[in-house]
Enzyme design. Structure first.
Site, mmCIF file in Angstrom:
data_model
loop_
_atom_site.group_PDB
_atom_site.id
_atom_site.type_symbol
_atom_site.label_atom_id
_atom_site.label_comp_id
_atom_site.label_asym_id
_atom_site.label_seq_id
_atom_site.Cartn_x
_atom_site.Cartn_y
_atom_site.Cartn_z
ATOM 1 N N ARG A 102 36.949 6.550 -15.703
ATOM 2 C CA ARG A 102 37.897 6.448 -16.783
ATOM 3 C C ARG A 102 37.986 7.618 -17.813
ATOM 4 N NH1 ARG A 102 34.883 2.476 -21.069
ATOM 5 N NH2 ARG A 102 32.912 2.993 -20.561
ATOM 6 N N ASP A 268 24.004 10.546 -13.653
ATOM 7 C CA ASP A 268 25.518 10.840 -13.966
ATOM 8 C C ASP A 268 25.746 11.206 -15.451
ATOM 9 O OD1 ASP A 268 24.761 8.295 -13.581
ATOM 10 O OD2 ASP A 268 26.708 7.949 -14.291
ATOM 11 N N ASN A 269 24.765 10.825 -16.371
ATOM 12 C CA ASN A 269 25.024 11.152 -17.614
ATOM 13 C C ASN A 269 24.124 11.993 -18.212
ATOM 14 O OD1 ASN A 269 26.772 8.715 -17.691
ATOM 15 N ND2 ASN A 269 25.329 7.490 -18.403
ATOM 16 N N ASP A 278 28.223 11.025 -22.835
ATOM 17 C CA ASP A 278 28.557 9.711 -22.537
ATOM 18 C C ASP A 278 27.701 8.547 -23.366
ATOM 19 O OD1 ASP A 278 30.069 10.349 -20.548
ATOM 20 O OD2 ASP A 278 29.216 9.117 -18.998
HETATM 21 P P1 AMP Z 1 28.443 4.814 -17.530
HETATM 22 O O1 AMP Z 1 26.993 4.387 -17.085
HETATM 23 O O2 AMP Z 1 28.884 4.228 -18.479
HETATM 24 O O3 AMP Z 1 28.403 6.614 -17.833
HETATM 25 O O4 AMP Z 1 29.093 4.676 -16.259
HETATM 26 C C1 AMP Z 1 29.003 4.714 -14.993
HETATM 27 C C2 AMP Z 1 30.143 4.936 -13.973
HETATM 28 O O5 AMP Z 1 31.039 3.848 -14.207
HETATM 29 C C3 AMP Z 1 30.849 6.143 -14.167
HETATM 30 O O6 AMP Z 1 31.489 6.539 -13.027
HETATM 31 C C4 AMP Z 1 32.135 5.794 -15.076
HETATM 32 O O7 AMP Z 1 33.136 6.588 -14.826
HETATM 33 C C5 AMP Z 1 32.213 4.284 -14.591
HETATM 34 N N1 AMP Z 1 33.014 3.249 -15.527
HETATM 35 C C6 AMP Z 1 32.463 2.739 -16.374
HETATM 36 N N2 AMP Z 1 33.508 1.862 -17.290
HETATM 37 C C7 AMP Z 1 34.523 2.237 -16.497
HETATM 38 C C8 AMP Z 1 35.699 1.632 -16.558
HETATM 39 N N3 AMP Z 1 36.044 0.712 -17.553
HETATM 40 N N4 AMP Z 1 36.643 1.739 -15.712
HETATM 41 C C9 AMP Z 1 36.344 2.504 -14.693
HETATM 42 N N5 AMP Z 1 35.113 3.246 -14.464
HETATM 43 C C10 AMP Z 1 34.322 3.099 -15.454
HETATM 44 MG MG MG Z 2 28.791 8.119 -17.558
#
Ligand code: AMP
Ligand code: MG
Length: 520
Positions: A102, A268-269, A278
């Site tokens: 996103r 990934d963060n 993030d």
């Molecule tokens: P995060 O741990 O929140 O940084 O997210 C982990 C993964 O989930 C990353 O690849 C983000 O891009 C994906 N992600 C989190 N929220 C969404 C969302 N609402 N729509 C699409 N992808 C998401």
């Molecule tokens: Mg992330």
């Protein structure tokens, strides 16, 4: 609005040839082209004025074009927005391909010789959205926007946030993952950083044995962000790894200094530039507790708890070392660098803590003073920020009892403290005041030095939540006020004294104020 477009990532690295916006696995490419989703009724609700100035956009922030470009309504001429392809370890387990689900990179610009990547978060689906919607809600966008800026002003390396906008669309979320779905206001922030490359970008290429692109990406990163690396071949990649280790160490050292808990330190963060990135279910220590985590998903294992963060950075660096290994094919230099992380961190941590307690010259026995302090801070719930901000008021002539009184307001339950707690503090203050006598600085000088490393204002979760509750009703006063307070976190700012307070009792167990889920 004139942007000095200087795209490099999508010019120098291979693109996914498929231009459809459908979820898929993407091979032999570093990104996929994608167009932001058109918001139905976009409205900018906050612009970080100093970020706008940094980008020389301060005269454009009220223009129609600024609104359109930074909410995804229009694509700036001669740019090609894209989502990055990366993988990652989530909570200790390899998760394979993740990618910008996103986030959409709009473009890179060059301002006063510096490169800045502009990225929308919450601007719709990408090939990496998997089953999710690519959107972000107002609550999490306010948290990201405010905290990015607060961290910057605290002196913590971080991605920045230019703007916060409502999209005019509704987003369905199950905030507590308990089956209660609800519509929330959709929002988009525009993040700004030299680059948004993560450890996971390298990891995914290695996991897929795409060594050619691993080398492309690593060379790209060195070429653009480590121009001082002059060596070639494997030496170049070792030097690069050392840089990432140093930057990551500095970042987490600052987190420990200000009491920031990231909450989701998956690989990934982790930014390859050592920037905090993030902002999700992060939090700030109120009661000093190394075992505290704000993230409900982590409430069982406390993997990403405050006290674990330096060790988790090391764990993540080990994963990055594995990812870079094919370019180096020699474990020894990588191991040596990883081993030095621990020693360097321990040394720098102690130095940092000395600064926090106002000791200029390090003497034998001082380390014990720090250890005892950390124990004492856990005897009864003690507010970290307030404790370290009141400590500078202690003077060489004070008795241990007077000193204890001076930090009293950092206790959450100051009445009826156990005798053992009072005794432990009296013992500590006796040693501390003794030790202060050996310092050459006068009390006032020491106080101001301590103020420079011990912030008065941090973005406590309940503060962000108050801004969110008001903004949800269309009132942005709290948001604006917090942004202003957090611009000068080390200054006294008596006009904002109300934000220098322990977490109020109503916030202790309130959603958004104590624990947060990843739902955003
Ligand atoms: P995060 O741990 O929140 O940084 O997210 C982990 C993964 O989930 C990353 O690849 C983000 O891009 C994906 N992600 C989190 N929220 C969404 C969302 N609402 N729509 C699409 N992808 C998401
Ligand atoms: Mg992330």
């Amino acid at each position: 609005m004139k942007l000095n477009i200087k795209d490099t990532f999508n010019k120098e690295l291979p693109a996914d040839p498929n231009k459809n916006n459908t979820p898929r696995k993407v091979f032999e490419a570093c990104y996929s082209y994608v167009t932001p989703r058109i918001p139905s009724n976009p409205k900018i609700i906050h612009v970080a004025d100093e970020v706008a100035e940094m980008l020389e956009l301060e005269r454009d922030t009220t223009s129609e074009e600024f609104l359109n470009v930074f909410t995804g309504k229009t694509v700036y001429p001669k740019t090609a927005p894209y989502a990055m392809c990366y993988g990652g370890h989530q909570f200790g387990h390899w998760a394979g391909q993740l990618g910008d689900g996103r986030a959409i990179n709009l473009a890179e610009i060059r301002v006063n010789g510096k490169p800045w990547a502009l990225q929308l978060k919450g601007a719709g689906e990408t090939p990496y959205s998997r089953t999710a919607d690519g959107l972000a809600v107002l609550r999490s966008s306010i948290r990201e926007h405010l905290c990015s800026e607060a961290m910057h002003y605290l002196g913590v390396p971080t991605t920045r946030s230019l703007s916060l906008a409502l999209t005019g669309d509704e987003v369905l979320r199950d905030m507590m993952y308990d089956g209660n779905q609800d519509y929330e206001k959709g929002a988009v922030v525009c993040r700004v950083a030299p680059s948004f490359i993560r450890f996971g970008n390298f990891q995914l290429l290695t996991a897929r044995k795409d060594i050619k692109n691993l080398q492309n990406l690593t060379d790209y990163t060195i070429r653009h962000f480590h121009k001082d690396i002059q060596t070639e071949g494997k030496e170049k990649y070792i030097a690069f790894f050392q840089k990432v280790v140093n930057a990551s160490l500095e970042m987490v050292l600052h987190w420990q200094r200000v009491g920031f808990v990231h909450g989701v330190m998956n690989t990934d963060n982790m930014s390859i530039l050592g920037l905090t990135i993030d902002y999700g279910p992060y939090g700030w220590l109120e009661g000093y507790d190394p075992n505290w985590t704000p993230n409900t998903t982590d409430s069982q294992h406390h993997r990403y708890a405050f006290g674990n963060q330096p060790g988790i950075v090391l764990w993540n660096l080990v994963q990055l070392a594995n990812a870079l290994f094919p370019l180096i094919e020699d474990a020894k230099p990588l191991e040596a660098i990883l081993e030095s992380y621990q020693t360097n961190f321990d040394k720098k941590y102690v130095e940092m803590m000395f600064k926090k307690i106002g000791l200029a010259e390090i003497k034998t026995g001082d380390e014990q003073l720090i250890e005892d302090l950390e124990q004492n801070l856990q005897l009864t719930e003690t507010d970290m920020t307030i404790f370290f901000r009141e400590l500078p008021r202690i003077q060489k002539k004070n008795t241990p009892q007077e000193a204890f009184q001076k930090i009293h307001k950092s206790f959450y339950k100051p009445i009826g403290l156990a005798g053992a707690t009072t005794d432990a503090w009296t013992t500590w203050f006796t040693k501390y005041i003794d030790r202060l006598q050996e310092e050459s600085d006068r009390d006032e000088t020491r106080k101001f030095k301590m103020y420079e490393v011990n912030p008065k204002f941090v973005l406590r979760n309940y503060m962000a939540q108050l801004a969110i509750d008001a903004a949800d009703k269309g009132n942005y006063e709290v948001l604006n006020e917090l942004y202003e307070v957090l611009k000068r976190p080390y200054n006294e700012q008596p006009e904002f004294e109300k934000w220098y307070a322990k977490r109020p009792e109503w916030a202790r167990n309130k959603v958004g104020c104590s624990m947060l889920s990843c739902s955003s």
